[in-house]
Design an enzyme around this catalytic site. Structure first.
Site, PDB file in Angstrom:
ATOM      1  N   LYS A  55       1.681   1.139  -3.183  1.00 15.25           N
ATOM      2  CA  LYS A  55       0.377   0.985  -2.554  1.00 15.25           C
ATOM      3  C   LYS A  55       0.047   2.216  -1.714  1.00 15.25           C
ATOM      4  CE  LYS A  55      -1.787  -1.942   0.884  1.00 15.25           C
ATOM      5  NZ  LYS A  55      -1.577  -2.965   1.859  1.00 15.25           N
TER       6      LYS A  55
ATOM      7  N   LYS B 223       4.774   2.045   0.523  1.00 13.64           N
ATOM      8  CA  LYS B 223       3.445   1.885   1.097  1.00 13.64           C
ATOM      9  C   LYS B 223       3.158   3.116   1.944  1.00 13.64           C
ATOM     10  CE  LYS B 223       0.518  -0.969   3.981  1.00 13.64           C
ATOM     11  NZ  LYS B 223       0.368  -2.209   4.727  1.00 13.64           N
TER      12      LYS B 223
HETATM   13  C1  PBG Z   1      -1.317  -4.084   6.651  1.00 12.81           C
HETATM   14  C2  PBG Z   1      -2.012  -4.107   5.335  1.00 12.81           C
HETATM   15  C3  PBG Z   1      -2.944  -3.147   4.900  1.00 12.81           C
HETATM   16  C4  PBG Z   1      -3.378  -3.546   3.638  1.00 12.81           C
HETATM   17  C5  PBG Z   1      -2.715  -4.723   3.321  1.00 12.81           C
HETATM   18  N1  PBG Z   1      -1.866  -5.056   4.387  1.00 12.81           N
HETATM   19  C6  PBG Z   1      -3.513  -1.946   5.514  1.00 12.81           C
HETATM   20  C7  PBG Z   1      -2.867  -1.296   6.631  1.00 12.81           C
HETATM   21  O1  PBG Z   1      -1.696  -0.909   6.567  1.00 12.81           O
HETATM   22  O2  PBG Z   1      -3.558  -1.155   7.642  1.00 12.81           O
HETATM   23  C8  PBG Z   1      -4.399  -2.771   2.849  1.00 12.81           C
HETATM   24  C9  PBG Z   1      -4.953  -3.363   1.624  1.00 12.81           C
HETATM   25  C10 PBG Z   1      -6.177  -2.700   1.144  1.00 12.81           C
HETATM   26  O3  PBG Z   1      -6.613  -1.647   1.669  1.00 12.81           O
HETATM   27  O4  PBG Z   1      -6.769  -3.235   0.205  1.00 12.81           O
HETATM   28  N2  PBG Z   1      -0.256  -4.963   6.816  1.00 12.81           N
END
Ligand code: PBG
Length: 326
Positions: free
Chosen positions: A250, A197
């Site tokens: 991601k 991520k």
């Molecule tokens: C954070 C989280 C994020 C997303 C899912 N869980 C974003 C972040 O790290 O601030 C993003 C998903 C998306 O942008 O569709 N736990």
């Protein structure tokens, strides 16, 4: 004479579909959904045209529709009232909290729908971070966070979640959660780890939807540097060793090479998260008439499959399922 004419294999739809290497079906899709408290609430998210924050009654309707279209997994993201956010994020493991009520409601209404619960503290933390913040130094405290994440995972498992999805990027969390689940007889709950991520600017619309942006600083000490890919393999090795069932990459579109590398190196299924910013870009262009919405959606999702994604989390799940069922 010309021996090789690749166009021969493209001359009509019958031959094209015979030689097609990747295909897409609703079986591959997971729909992320945003939940809020209240009744009869369906509040559109400005930066994600077509997506809303739903109260549980509306969520259940949406889940029924998705299920009837063949989408058999949803990932739930609760938007928590600011008043419930604290530095210790204790709302994250409040059994009566919105997250667990949503999971229970979905499983009760549509038992066949797989429910994936999110594991991270940002929706519950007054600091807006995925981990606990040291009040003196502002550092994200890895090991104390693990304990909170494990409590959250147990509550999700008890509420009926089928898949536990740690999105927090703390070190060692997959193993820690796996152990906590197994010690409480939840050995059949899957862990879909957000393995690679990245610290991405494309999360913007999601943070709007949940009001979950960090109050101070950024997430670069735990989310990965977009410039790195070998590091993703290291994360993958650790998650595999710690008992993950599915590895996720991601964001999705700018990171197709990471999906490919993980698919090549791992025997586990690979998931990709086609995130909020990717959704927003396509929708904005389509609304302006600059792209054909339906064709762009199907092409995008097919390309994830071609890159090696077995599973795709996407806000296009409902639209794509409708198009595929035609
Ligand atoms: C954070 C989280 C994020 C997303 C899912 N869980 C974003 C972040 O790290 O601030 C993003 C998903 C998306 O942008 O569709 N736990």
């Amino acid at each position: 004479m010309m021996l090789n004419r690749p166009r021969r294999n493209r001359q009509n739809e019958v031959i094209r579909s015979m030689v097609r290497e990747s295909y897409l079906s609703p079986d591959h899709l997971i729909a992320p959904l945003f939940v809020i408290d209240g009744k009869n609430q369906n509040i559109p998210i400005k930066s994600m045209p077509g997506q809303s924050r739903l109260s549980i009654d509306e969520l259940v309707k949406e889940v029924k529709e998705l299920y009837s279209l063949g989408v058999k997994c949803v990932a739930l993201f609760p938007a928590i009232d600011e008043k419930l956010k604290t530095p210790d994020a204790r709302e994250a493991y409040n059994r009566d909290g919105l997250n667990f009520r949503s999971i229970r409601a979905v499983k009760e209404a549509v038992p066949g729908m797989l429910v994936m619960g999110d594991i991270a503290l940002d929706p519950y933390s007054s600091d807006g971070h995925d981990g606990l913040v040291d009040p003196k130094t502002g550092e994200i405290m890895n090991d104390p966070t693990l304990e909170v994440l494990a409590k959250q995972a147990l509550c999700e498992a008890e509420a009926g979640a089928d898949i536990i999805g740690p999105s927090d990027m703390m070190d060692g969390r997959v193993g820690y959660i796996r152990m906590a689940l197994d010690e409480s007889s939840h050995q059949n709950k899957l862990i879909m780890s957000y393995t690679a991520k990245y610290a991405s600017s494309f999360y913007g619309p999601f943070r709007d939807a949940l009001d979950s942006a960090p109050k101070k600083g950024d997430k670069k000490t735990y989310q990965m540097d977009p410039a790195n890919s070998t590091e993703a393999l290291r994360e993958a090795e650790l998650d595999m060793a710690e008992g993950a069932d599915i590895l996720m990459v991601k964001p999705g579109l700018p990171y197709l090479d990471i999906i490919y590398r993980l698919k090549e190196m791992s025997t586990l299924p690979i998931a990709a998260y086609n995130i909020s910013g990717e959704y927003a870009m396509l929708k904005a262009a389509a609304q302006n008439g600059w792209l054909d919405n339906d064709k762009a959606i199907l092409e995008t999702l097919t390309c994830f499959r071609r890159a090696g994604a077995d599973i795709i989390l996407t806000y296009f799940a409902k639209e794509a399922a409708k198009l595929l069922n035609k």
